[in-house]
Design a protein around this motif. Structure first.
Motif, PDB file in Angstrom:
ATOM      1  N   PRO A  42       0.825  -1.215   0.000  1.00 31.27           N
ATOM      2  CA  PRO A  42       0.000   0.000   0.000  1.00 31.27           C
ATOM      3  C   PRO A  42       0.858   1.264   0.000  1.00 31.27           C
ATOM      4  CG  PRO A  42      -0.747  -1.576   1.667  1.00 31.27           C
ATOM      5  CD  PRO A  42       0.578  -2.066   1.174  1.00 31.27           C
ATOM      6  N   VAL A  43       0.270   2.352  -0.468  1.00 30.33           N
ATOM      7  CA  VAL A  43       0.922   3.650  -0.439  1.00 30.33           C
ATOM      8  C   VAL A  43       0.166   4.549   0.530  1.00 30.33           C
ATOM      9  CG1 VAL A  43      -0.390   4.543  -2.414  1.00 30.33           C
ATOM     10  CG2 VAL A  43       1.809   5.564  -1.843  1.00 30.33           C
ATOM     11  N   LEU A  44       0.901   5.321   1.307  1.00 31.25           N
ATOM     12  CA  LEU A  44       0.319   6.254   2.264  1.00 31.25           C
ATOM     13  C   LEU A  44       0.055   7.572   1.543  1.00 31.25           C
ATOM     14  CD1 LEU A  44      -0.370   6.411   5.327  1.00 31.25           C
ATOM     15  CD2 LEU A  44       1.938   7.308   5.692  1.00 31.25           C
ATOM     16  N   LEU A  45      -1.198   7.972   1.489  1.00 32.97           N
ATOM     17  CA  LEU A  45      -1.596   9.132   0.695  1.00 32.97           C
ATOM     18  C   LEU A  45      -1.295  10.438   1.427  1.00 32.97           C
ATOM     19  CD1 LEU A  45      -5.055   7.825  -0.575  1.00 32.97           C
ATOM     20  CD2 LEU A  45      -2.832   7.658  -1.713  1.00 32.97           C
ATOM     21  N   ASP A  46      -0.967  11.471   0.649  1.00 28.67           N
ATOM     22  CA  ASP A  46      -0.679  12.776   1.244  1.00 28.67           C
ATOM     23  C   ASP A  46      -1.566  13.868   0.684  1.00 28.67           C
ATOM     24  OD1 ASP A  46       0.352  13.186  -1.302  1.00 28.67           O
ATOM     25  OD2 ASP A  46       2.135  14.244  -0.592  1.00 28.67           O
ATOM     26  N   ASP A  63      -7.618   1.780   3.158  1.00 28.67           N
ATOM     27  CA  ASP A  63      -7.528   1.489   4.588  1.00 28.67           C
ATOM     28  C   ASP A  63      -7.917   0.038   4.871  1.00 28.67           C
ATOM     29  OD1 ASP A  63      -6.395   3.729   5.647  1.00 28.67           O
ATOM     30  OD2 ASP A  63      -8.260   4.654   6.313  1.00 28.67           O
ATOM     31  N   PHE A  64      -7.433  -0.855   3.987  1.00 30.32           N
ATOM     32  CA  PHE A  64      -7.570  -2.305   4.156  1.00 30.32           C
ATOM     33  C   PHE A  64      -8.987  -2.807   3.921  1.00 30.32           C
ATOM     34  CE2 PHE A  64      -4.386  -0.515   7.065  1.00 30.32           C
ATOM     35  CZ  PHE A  64      -3.242  -0.979   6.438  1.00 30.32           C
ATOM     36  N   PRO A  79      -6.027  12.299   2.798  1.00 29.51           N
ATOM     37  CA  PRO A  79      -4.636  12.245   3.267  1.00 29.51           C
ATOM     38  C   PRO A  79      -4.515  11.372   4.510  1.00 29.51           C
ATOM     39  CG  PRO A  79      -5.297  14.511   2.797  1.00 29.51           C
ATOM     40  CD  PRO A  79      -6.542  13.685   2.722  1.00 29.51           C
ATOM     41  N   GLY A  80      -3.462  10.568   4.550  1.00 26.77           N
ATOM     42  CA  GLY A  80      -3.228   9.703   5.694  1.00 26.77           C
ATOM     43  C   GLY A  80      -3.777   8.306   5.519  1.00 26.77           C
ATOM     44  N   GLN A  81      -4.697   8.099   4.560  1.00 23.35           N
ATOM     45  CA  GLN A  81      -5.186   6.759   4.298  1.00 23.35           C
ATOM     46  C   GLN A  81      -4.166   5.979   3.478  1.00 23.35           C
ATOM     47  OE1 GLN A  81      -9.183   7.759   2.579  1.00 23.35           O
ATOM     48  NE2 GLN A  81      -9.964   6.545   4.289  1.00 23.35           N
ATOM     49  N   VAL A  82      -4.316   4.653   3.473  1.00 28.16           N
ATOM     50  CA  VAL A  82      -3.454   3.823   2.638  1.00 28.16           C
ATOM     51  C   VAL A  82      -4.286   3.209   1.527  1.00 28.16           C
ATOM     52  CG1 VAL A  82      -1.671   3.342   4.350  1.00 28.16           C
ATOM     53  CG2 VAL A  82      -3.693   1.879   4.251  1.00 28.16           C
ATOM     54  N   THR A 302     -14.418  13.702   9.305  1.00 26.20           N
ATOM     55  CA  THR A 302     -14.359  12.338   9.813  1.00 26.20           C
ATOM     56  C   THR A 302     -12.938  12.035  10.229  1.00 26.20           C
ATOM     57  OG1 THR A 302     -13.933  11.524   7.596  1.00 26.20           O
ATOM     58  CG2 THR A 302     -16.231  11.607   8.309  1.00 26.20           C
ATOM     59  N   MET A 303     -12.759  10.922  10.922  1.00 25.37           N
ATOM     60  CA  MET A 303     -11.414  10.542  11.289  1.00 25.37           C
ATOM     61  C   MET A 303     -10.672  10.078  10.042  1.00 25.37           C
ATOM     62  SD  MET A 303     -11.634   8.773  14.994  1.00 25.37           S
ATOM     63  CE  MET A 303     -12.784   7.469  14.603  1.00 25.37           C
ATOM     64  N   ALA A 304      -9.450  10.593   9.866  1.00 32.62           N
ATOM     65  CA  ALA A 304      -8.712  10.316   8.632  1.00 32.62           C
ATOM     66  C   ALA A 304      -7.911   9.044   8.746  1.00 32.62           C
ATOM     67  CB  ALA A 304      -7.771  11.488   8.324  1.00 32.62           C
TER      68      ALA A 304
END
Length: 304
Positions: A42-46, A63-64, A79-82, A302-304
């Protein structure tokens, strides 16, 4: 489908650049997000993303969460999701924007559904608007006067998506929905330092019972479960998308002792941190469920 050649360095979270941005708005292909051929992990989004699938069939793990993808599927990523996409023939147009792109415009990106399979007139309208935005972003790259055009095109697209009819979700009372959103904001600010429901109740000026009632109404889980899931989600993101040492990840999330972090993660996810990381090159069934309030709830992140 264009792909990048090498994995990002350990701990790096930025995405490869898409086409040149106008006022922090850019478009590109799905392959430009991949950390390597075949999405090895996975890549961590920015950045904020809209992903409109245009060809092929496959699965996106956001996020799986496995999300089936075929032409017309739309994903909204934050941002912050995978993200990882599985399916050799899966193609999509990606719209990417930064935090300031919509400043001053009356639009709430969080009202856009995380996932929707479009059809009929909705699909036609969204495809038309995404296509036009991509054309203008490419045609007017580097032209300052085009900034307003792209900002308003993006705002119209997001407004249209926020108005999509729901799919029969049970309505949540407004009071509980707003309480849940307020809790999400506080958890997002401080989940690295406290997982105590009592701390969040004190900050919000309500009782633990009120928080638990709101969380049960929106997610079916208690406030404590919602908080712990947010911590486990962040741990999973870092384990899957970076090479940061496991013990350091635990310390960042408020676990000075690696054994305590290991027990917590295993309880929440079902496997140890080491096993989770070792399996990151293939889809992993996990129990993580990221709660999201209904789109018609009052404004708030929402929670990121």
């Amino acid at each position: 489908m264009v792909t990048t050649g090498q994995l990002p360095p350990a701990g790096r979270t930025d995405l490869p650049p898409l086409r040149p941005a106008v006022d922090d708005i850019s478009t590109g292909s799905l392959g430009e997000l991949a950390p390597g051929p075949g999405w090895p992990r996975p890549v961590l989004l920015d950045a904020e993303l809209l992903i409109l699938v245009t060809g092929g069939h496959g699965t996106a793990e956001l996020d799986f969460r496995p999300l089936p993808c075929r032409p017309g599927a739309l994903l909204r990523a934050r941002p912050g999701q995978v993200l990882r996409c599985l399916g050799a023939q899966l193609d999509a147009t990606v719209v990417r924007w930064g935090a300031g792109a919509l400043r001053g415009l009356d639009v709430d990106p969080d009202a856009v559904p995380t996932y929707r399979q479009l059809a009929g007139e909705d699909e036609d309208a969204v495809i038309s608007e995404v296509t036009q935005l991509a054309v203008d972003a490419d045609r007017h790259a580097g032209v300052p006067a085009a900034a307003a055009l792209l900002r308003h095109q993006l705002a119209v697209l997001l407004l249209r998506l926020s108005l999509l009819p729901d799919r029969g979700e049970q309505p949540v009372p407004r009071a509980e929905s707003e309480t849940f959103r307020r809790l999400c904001r506080e958890v997002e600010r401080d989940y690295r330092h406290t997982r105590r429901v009592e701390d969040y109740a004190a900050r919000l000026g309500c009782s633990v019972r009120t928080l638990t009632r709101a969380c049960l109404a929106v997610t079916g889980r208690s406030a404590k479960q919602v908080i712990d899931e947010r911590v486990a989600l962040q741990a999973s993101r870092l384990l899957a998308a970076t090479d940061e040492p496991i013990a350091r990840i635990g310390r960042r999330l408020g676990f000075p002792e690696p054994t305590n972090f290991g027990r917590f993660f295993t309880r929440e996810v079902g496997v140890s941190p080491g096993a989770f990381r070792a399996a990151r090159e293939r889809p992993v069934p996990v129990r993580l469920v990221r709660p999201r309030p209904p789109a018609d709830a009052s404004a708030g992140p929402t929670m990121a």
